[in-house]
Motif scaffolding. Structure first.
Motif, PDB file in Angstrom:
ATOM      1  N   ILE A 368       0.828  -1.197   0.000  1.00 58.14           N
ATOM      2  CA  ILE A 368       0.000   0.000   0.000  1.00 58.14           C
ATOM      3  C   ILE A 368       0.868   1.255   0.000  1.00 58.14           C
ATOM      4  CG2 ILE A 368      -0.207   0.016   2.525  1.00 58.14           C
ATOM      5  CD1 ILE A 368      -3.114   1.029   2.104  1.00 58.14           C
ATOM      6  N   ARG A 369       0.434   2.257  -0.743  1.00 58.03           N
ATOM      7  CA  ARG A 369       1.111   3.548  -0.808  1.00 58.03           C
ATOM      8  C   ARG A 369       0.055   4.657  -0.792  1.00 58.03           C
ATOM      9  NH1 ARG A 369       4.519   0.067  -0.538  1.00 58.03           N
ATOM     10  NH2 ARG A 369       6.335  -0.241  -1.903  1.00 58.03           N
ATOM     11  N   GLU A 370       0.515   5.891  -0.549  1.00 57.41           N
ATOM     12  CA  GLU A 370      -0.337   7.065  -0.722  1.00 57.41           C
ATOM     13  C   GLU A 370       0.372   8.040  -1.641  1.00 57.41           C
ATOM     14  OE1 GLU A 370      -1.822  10.789   1.933  1.00 57.41           O
ATOM     15  OE2 GLU A 370      -2.427   8.816   2.697  1.00 57.41           O
ATOM     16  N   THR A 371      -0.346   8.567  -2.605  1.00 61.20           N
ATOM     17  CA  THR A 371       0.265   9.504  -3.547  1.00 61.20           C
ATOM     18  C   THR A 371       0.505  10.848  -2.863  1.00 61.20           C
ATOM     19  OG1 THR A 371      -1.940  10.117  -4.351  1.00 61.20           O
ATOM     20  CG2 THR A 371      -0.749   8.426  -5.590  1.00 61.20           C
ATOM     21  N   ILE A 372       1.712  11.396  -3.040  1.00 63.40           N
ATOM     22  CA  ILE A 372       2.027  12.696  -2.447  1.00 63.40           C
ATOM     23  C   ILE A 372       1.965  13.804  -3.495  1.00 63.40           C
ATOM     24  CG2 ILE A 372       3.414  11.728  -0.598  1.00 63.40           C
ATOM     25  CD1 ILE A 372       5.921  12.364  -2.210  1.00 63.40           C
ATOM     26  N   ALA A 373       1.622  13.462  -4.724  1.00 64.13           N
ATOM     27  CA  ALA A 373       1.410  14.417  -5.806  1.00 64.13           C
ATOM     28  C   ALA A 373       0.538  13.741  -6.849  1.00 64.13           C
ATOM     29  CB  ALA A 373       2.738  14.854  -6.425  1.00 64.13           C
ATOM     30  N   ASP A 374      -0.081  14.538  -7.711  1.00 59.25           N
ATOM     31  CA  ASP A 374      -0.839  13.957  -8.814  1.00 59.25           C
ATOM     32  C   ASP A 374       0.098  13.101  -9.659  1.00 59.25           C
ATOM     33  OD1 ASP A 374      -2.894  15.483  -7.845  1.00 59.25           O
ATOM     34  OD2 ASP A 374      -3.032  16.805  -9.599  1.00 59.25           O
ATOM     35  N   THR A 375      -0.402  11.950 -10.102  1.00 59.14           N
ATOM     36  CA  THR A 375       0.436  11.056 -10.894  1.00 59.14           C
ATOM     37  C   THR A 375      -0.447  10.194 -11.778  1.00 59.14           C
ATOM     38  OG1 THR A 375       2.281   9.495 -10.773  1.00 59.14           O
ATOM     39  CG2 THR A 375       0.508   9.207  -9.182  1.00 59.14           C
ATOM     40  N   ASP A 376       0.152   9.209 -12.425  1.00 56.03           N
ATOM     41  CA  ASP A 376      -0.626   8.258 -13.210  1.00 56.03           C
ATOM     42  C   ASP A 376       0.059   6.902 -13.174  1.00 56.03           C
ATOM     43  OD1 ASP A 376       0.677   7.672 -16.205  1.00 56.03           O
ATOM     44  OD2 ASP A 376       1.383   9.528 -15.271  1.00 56.03           O
ATOM     45  N   PRO A 383      -5.073  11.336  -8.376  1.00 57.63           N
ATOM     46  CA  PRO A 383      -4.771  12.602  -7.692  1.00 57.63           C
ATOM     47  C   PRO A 383      -3.971  12.394  -6.409  1.00 57.63           C
ATOM     48  CG  PRO A 383      -7.064  11.991  -7.340  1.00 57.63           C
ATOM     49  CD  PRO A 383      -6.497  10.988  -8.313  1.00 57.63           C
ATOM     50  N   ALA A 384      -3.346  13.451  -5.935  1.00 51.76           N
ATOM     51  CA  ALA A 384      -2.592  13.408  -4.678  1.00 51.76           C
ATOM     52  C   ALA A 384      -3.516  13.030  -3.523  1.00 51.76           C
ATOM     53  CB  ALA A 384      -1.950  14.764  -4.413  1.00 51.76           C
ATOM     54  N   GLY A 385      -2.943  12.343  -2.529  1.00 49.92           N
ATOM     55  CA  GLY A 385      -3.709  11.970  -1.353  1.00 49.92           C
ATOM     56  C   GLY A 385      -4.549  10.718  -1.515  1.00 49.92           C
ATOM     57  N   THR A 386      -4.281   9.930  -2.557  1.00 43.96           N
ATOM     58  CA  THR A 386      -5.043   8.709  -2.815  1.00 43.96           C
ATOM     59  C   THR A 386      -4.282   7.485  -2.312  1.00 43.96           C
ATOM     60  OG1 THR A 386      -6.005   9.689  -4.818  1.00 43.96           O
ATOM     61  CG2 THR A 386      -6.133   7.289  -4.600  1.00 43.96           C
ATOM     62  N   LEU A 387      -4.969   6.584  -1.629  1.00 46.42           N
ATOM     63  CA  LEU A 387      -4.379   5.299  -1.273  1.00 46.42           C
ATOM     64  C   LEU A 387      -4.348   4.401  -2.505  1.00 46.42           C
ATOM     65  CD1 LEU A 387      -5.986   4.389   2.195  1.00 46.42           C
ATOM     66  CD2 LEU A 387      -3.637   5.110   1.745  1.00 46.42           C
ATOM     67  N   VAL A 388      -3.203   3.746  -2.741  1.00 43.88           N
ATOM     68  CA  VAL A 388      -3.040   2.842  -3.881  1.00 43.88           C
ATOM     69  C   VAL A 388      -2.582   1.496  -3.333  1.00 43.88           C
ATOM     70  CG1 VAL A 388      -1.934   2.455  -6.108  1.00 43.88           C
ATOM     71  CG2 VAL A 388      -2.385   4.797  -5.331  1.00 43.88           C
ATOM     72  N   VAL A 389      -3.287   0.418  -3.701  1.00 42.93           N
ATOM     73  CA  VAL A 389      -2.994  -0.920  -3.196  1.00 42.93           C
ATOM     74  C   VAL A 389      -2.603  -1.832  -4.355  1.00 42.93           C
ATOM     75  CG1 VAL A 389      -3.931  -2.960  -2.051  1.00 42.93           C
ATOM     76  CG2 VAL A 389      -4.527  -0.681  -1.223  1.00 42.93           C
ATOM     77  N   MET A 390      -1.491  -2.531  -4.194  1.00 42.87           N
ATOM     78  CA  MET A 390      -1.041  -3.522  -5.160  1.00 42.87           C
ATOM     79  C   MET A 390      -1.502  -4.885  -4.688  1.00 42.87           C
ATOM     80  SD  MET A 390       2.864  -4.684  -6.082  1.00 42.87           S
ATOM     81  CE  MET A 390       2.946  -5.920  -4.781  1.00 42.87           C
ATOM     82  N   GLY A 391      -2.409  -5.532  -5.440  1.00 45.88           N
ATOM     83  CA  GLY A 391      -2.969  -6.814  -5.033  1.00 45.88           C
ATOM     84  C   GLY A 391      -2.202  -7.998  -5.593  1.00 45.88           C
TER      85      GLY A 391
END
Length: 489
Positions: A368-376, A383-391
């Motif tokens: 799990i990560r959280e974006t610290i800036a807008d990315t793709d 967008p920034a501030g989104t939790l991203v999970v690698m399953g």
């Protein structure tokens, strides 16, 4: 939702003394509730609209039921849920969970971008802090970028080849004594015994503590901290899982702080002592607080993942006796009652089976990560501030990347087939990039040492119609303790 939870279930749960029956009951209630909640109407919509002219695509998904989102479903039925979401939305999608919008990734290409993080915008510290921070704050996984690299350089000194040999020398007598003392029977709970063995290993080899009242207290505190990090109800109510986890963390901190001066003055070979003296060529070393944080995290990471891997590999060997006999013949041919470090590469069939167990039952089900800036990722806007999970657990059981993914087939890792080479991240069992598991060689060493001794001493089986009930911890684990028929050779 309360109408889903039958009062008799709670009366039964309170009366049960067998913790596995309680866990099975809890899982049954979770599955029932999750399936009911999945009937809640939730229309697909984009996570966020990409900036005009960016050329990026919106991520599609749905939140699910209010507040809880799809989190209960993803925990209760992880594989069916992951497959359903992949069919609906593809390998980059979003859903509701923990009261937030969570992006999920399910393809090797997406995992490559996630793990390598070439743009340096995915924060492991922020992501994991949200989930397990109160219990494992300061661990190597919960640090970012330059700070992470600094700590990893020092921590690496504790996992050199010479150190691994020393840990194996320390742990081998414990493995031999514990496994030889197992009592054969028709209801031998294998997961429980392996967990007990590795808790003792963690106490002796990592913490350098003697077994006895203090060691037992540490083991219980450690177990409470692990369970706290897996709690669904994240409130500090007395008696609750979260509350016990906080108390367990405090007990561990107090022990390591108290023992630090003695460890710094000594010359022990346990991990605690090694970290007290670890130093890079440039003179970098850990503070007292650093050592406490790393000890608590490393004990969790090494113990929990190895317990799951050994147990689930043993389960598949029980269901596939021809593979059990193949591995036993290989261990017998080695002609040694216990493994030396040099022997780890002399059991090729065991290595294939080990890799297959990691694929089928990923002991770390995701990152799990959280974006610290807008990315793709793969051209999808996040967008920034989104939790991203690698399953990784779901992806390694997907037929798009693996032939017959639900079949135990270790030879898929043989160089002649090399299914794991279809993409560099088709098999991310140890993660990748800057955060690739620093203890992967220690974990492999532990799993092989335990299985080798088991194969020499015992034969084990399960009924033909038995299918292990799995609940999600750090990875999928047996809710019933994995009862097997154990026979001494």
């Amino acid at each position: 939702m309360m109408n889903l939870l039958v009062p008799s279930d709670f009366r039964l749960a309170s009366a049960l003394r067998d913790s596995h029956l309680r866990e099975l009951l809890s899982h049954r209630i979770q599955v029932r509730a999750a399936r009911a909640l999945e009937r809640y109407p939730s229309a697909p919509r984009p996570l966020a609209l990409p900036p005009p002219g960016s050329g990026l695509k919106p991520i599609m998904g749905d939140f699910g039921p209010p507040v809880v989102g799809h989190m209960m479903s993803s925990f209760a039925d992880p594989l069916p849920f992951a497959r359903k979401r992949m069919q609906m939305y593809g390998p980059v999608q979003w859903m509701g969970g923990f009261g937030r919008q969570v992006v999920g990734l399910g393809s090797p290409a997406a995992m490559e971008e996630f793990l390598l993080d070439r743009k340096k915008v995915l924060s492991a510290q922020r992501g994991w802090e949200f989930v397990i921070g109160p219990f494992f704050r300061g661990g190597i996984l919960l640090r970012d970028f330059e700070e992470h690299a600094y700590h990893r350089r020092i921590l690496q000194q504790a996992f050199t080849r010479s150190r691994l040999i020393g840990y194996l020398d320390l742990t081998t007598p414990r493995i031999v004594r514990s496994i030889d003392a197992w009592q054969p029977g028709t209801e031998f709970r294998l997961y429980d015994r392996v967990k007990e063995l590795l808790l003792e290993q963690a106490t002796e080899v990592f913490a350098g503590a003697e077994l006895g009242p203090e060691g037992t207290r540490l083991a219980h505190a450690f177990e409470d901290a692990v369970r706290g990090g897996q709690a669904v109800l994240r409130t500090n109510l007395p008696g609750g899982v979260w509350h016990r986890g906080i108390r367990g963390r405090r007990i561990l901190e107090e022990y390591f702080r108290r023992e630090l001066p003695k460890k710094r003055a000594g010359t022990g070979d346990d991990l605690f002592s090694v970290l007290c003296h670890a130093e890079t060529e440039d003179g970098e070393s850990f503070t007292d607080a650093d050592i406490v944080h790393h000890m608590i995290f490393v004990m969790m990471a090494a113990h929990d993942t190895s317990t799951i891997t050994i147990s689930m590999l043993a389960y598949e060997l029980a269901r596939n006796p021809h593979w059990q006999e193949r591995l036993r013949a290989e261990s017998l041919a080695l002609g040694k009652p216990a493994l030396d470090y040099a022997d780890l590469d002399r059991l090729p069939s065991l290595d294939l089976a080990f890799r297959e167990a990691l694929r089928m039952y990923a002991p770390v089900a995701g990152q799990i990560r959280e974006t610290i800036a807008d990315t793709d990722i793969l051209g999808y806007y996040i967008p920034a501030g989104t939790l991203v999970v690698m399953g990784s657990h779901g992806m390694m059981r997907t037929e798009d990347y693996w032939h017959d993914p639900d079949v135990f087939d270790p030879e898929r890792f043989d160089p002649a087939r090399a299914e794991d080479k279809s993409h560099r991240f088709a098999w991310p069992a140890f993660g990748g990039g800057a955060h690739k598991c620093i203890g992967r060689y220690f974990g492999g060493m532990t799993v092989k040492a335990v299985l080798h001794r088991m194969l020499l001493n015992y034969r084990w089986s399960v009924p033909e119609d038995y299918e292990v009930p799995l609940v999600l911890g750090t990875g999928p684990k047996p809710a019933d303790g994995l009862p097997v028929r154990l026979e001494r050779l």
